[in-house]
Design a protein around this motif. Structure first.
Motif: not given
Length: 139
Positions: A17-20, A108-113, A116-127
């Protein structure tokens, strides 16, 4: 040392779980009910993410064999977005101007598009494999 104690396939698949957090201040974001806004994400090591990544790689390899290999920044960005969507297992408190959004691939596509800042947070988290280690999940 038992290396499996550091993380295994199960933790990658179950997700973490990632807290936004606010993109400017880093403060945890909360709903109107004062609950943290969260996204549960599978690791980039999970089969669900690796399947999407392999599919994209196979498509590029097939194009290269046909002599028409053209990789664009847009294609790479779309592939990364598809992998992030695959990694998104659940979310709580995600809303845009038109209200709360249930999790779906389209949402999810809509939110991450749109964010972009949330997309970056999520990508960093999964990596970050540390988010999926047994010791970090026990905390």
């Amino acid at each position: 040392m038992d290396l499996s104690a550091l993380g295994d396939v199960t933790s990658a698949e179950q997700g973490a779980v990632m807290t936004v957090c606010h993109p400017g201040t880093g403060a945890e974001l909360r709903t109107a009910e004062d609950k943290p806004i969260t996204i549960t994400l599978a690791s980039s090591d999970s089969e669900r993410v690796r399947r999407v990544t392999r599919r994209a790689t196979n498509r590029r390899l097939q194009q290269a064999r046909g002599g028409r290999a053209t990789v664009t920044a847009e294609a790479l960005e779309a592939e990364g977005l598809n992998a992030l969507i695959a990694a998104t297992i659940a979310w709580d408190g995600i809303a845009l101007s038109d209200g709360p959004l249930p999790l779906s691939d389209d949402n999810a596509r809509r939110v991450y598009t749109e964010l972009p800042w949330l997309r970056e947070q999520a990508q960093s988290f999964i990596d970050d494999r540390g988010n999926y280690s047994k010791s970090s999940q026990a905390a």
